[in-house]
Design an enzyme around this catalytic site. Structure first.
Site, PDB file in Angstrom:
ATOM      1  N   VAL A   1     -16.955   4.640  19.997  1.00 13.94           N
ATOM      2  CA  VAL A   1     -15.686   4.315  20.655  1.00 13.94           C
ATOM      3  C   VAL A   1     -15.302   2.859  20.381  1.00 13.94           C
ATOM      4  O   VAL A   1     -14.148   2.554  20.097  1.00 13.94           O
ATOM      5  CB  VAL A   1     -15.746   4.611  22.170  1.00 13.94           C
ATOM      6  CG1 VAL A   1     -14.459   4.181  22.864  1.00 13.94           C
ATOM      7  CG2 VAL A   1     -16.004   6.093  22.417  1.00 13.94           C
ATOM      8  N   CYS A   2     -16.282   1.961  20.415  1.00 13.16           N
ATOM      9  CA  CYS A   2     -16.004   0.542  20.148  1.00 13.16           C
ATOM     10  C   CYS A   2     -15.514   0.343  18.716  1.00 13.16           C
ATOM     11  O   CYS A   2     -14.601  -0.443  18.463  1.00 13.16           O
ATOM     12  CB  CYS A   2     -17.249  -0.299  20.388  1.00 13.16           C
ATOM     13  SG  CYS A   2     -17.849  -0.259  22.086  1.00 13.16           S
ATOM     14  N   GLU A   3     -16.139   1.054  17.794  1.00 15.75           N
ATOM     15  CA  GLU A   3     -15.723   0.984  16.390  1.00 15.75           C
ATOM     16  C   GLU A   3     -14.272   1.429  16.246  1.00 15.75           C
ATOM     17  O   GLU A   3     -13.453   0.734  15.632  1.00 15.75           O
ATOM     18  CB  GLU A   3     -16.632   1.859  15.533  1.00 15.75           C
ATOM     19  CG  GLU A   3     -16.222   1.915  14.073  1.00 15.75           C
ATOM     20  CD  GLU A   3     -17.131   2.803  13.236  1.00 15.75           C
ATOM     21  OE1 GLU A   3     -16.621   3.366  12.248  1.00 15.75           O
ATOM     22  OE2 GLU A   3     -18.329   2.940  13.556  1.00 15.75           O
TER      23      GLU A   3
END
Length: 168
Positions: free
Chosen positions: A62-64
């Site tokens: 999700v951060c990517e």
């Protein structure tokens, strides 16, 4: 130090440490580190609209996606600084940016002093990571939009954050 239990991580409650920022607040200063270990502060983007994308770690899915999405959006926004902040080491962030072609956003690390996390209330006490969220700050350093996600593994509301930026 202020503590709040307003979010979960994989369904388990976690504690956010630091002062919660709210719309209308003067943006608190903070010091993060760039990939060359030099300091990054709001002074580096003075006079610009700032979208701060807060992620726990660029090494997660999700951060990517969040970092790639805002990097892409940055190319279409004039006079807007897109800043991604995590507690990853600056060297890992630099590798990630090189691998993923992150060139339009500034990616900085809060690992050393957790200055951003504490000053903006994003620090997860249990993990020493940042809660996912977004902060939009206008050219005069007033907070115009804030989102602390209620579940760390969920995406933030990209559209609302971008609407806030475009309205400035």
């Amino acid at each position: 130090m202020e503590k709040r239990s307003v979010t979960t991580f994989a369904g388990n409650p976690v504690t956010l440490v630091g002062k919660e920022v709210k719309v209308g607040d003067k943006a608190p200063d903070f010091v993060c580190l760039k990939s060359d270990l030099s300091p990054f502060t709001l002074e580096d983007v003075k006079g610009k609209i700032k979208l701060i994308s807060v992620v726990p770690s660029v090494d997660t899915g999700v951060c990517e996606l969040q970092t790639i999405r805002f990097n892409k959006e940055a190319s279409a926004l004039d006079d807007v600084a897109i800043i991604t902040i995590s507690c990853d080491l600056p060297f890992a962030q630099a590798r990630f940016c090189g691998d993923k072609g992150i060139e339009n956003a500034v990616v900085v690390s809060d690992y050393k002093d957790t200055s951003f996390g504490l000053n903006y209330g994003f620090l997860i006490d249990e993990f020493r990571l940042l809660n996912r969220g977004i902060v939009v700050i206008d050219k005069d350093d007033t907070v115009k939009y804030v989102e602390y996600v209620s579940e760390v593994t969920n995406h933030p509301d990209y559209d609302k954050a971008l609407e806030a930026v475009k309205s400035l």
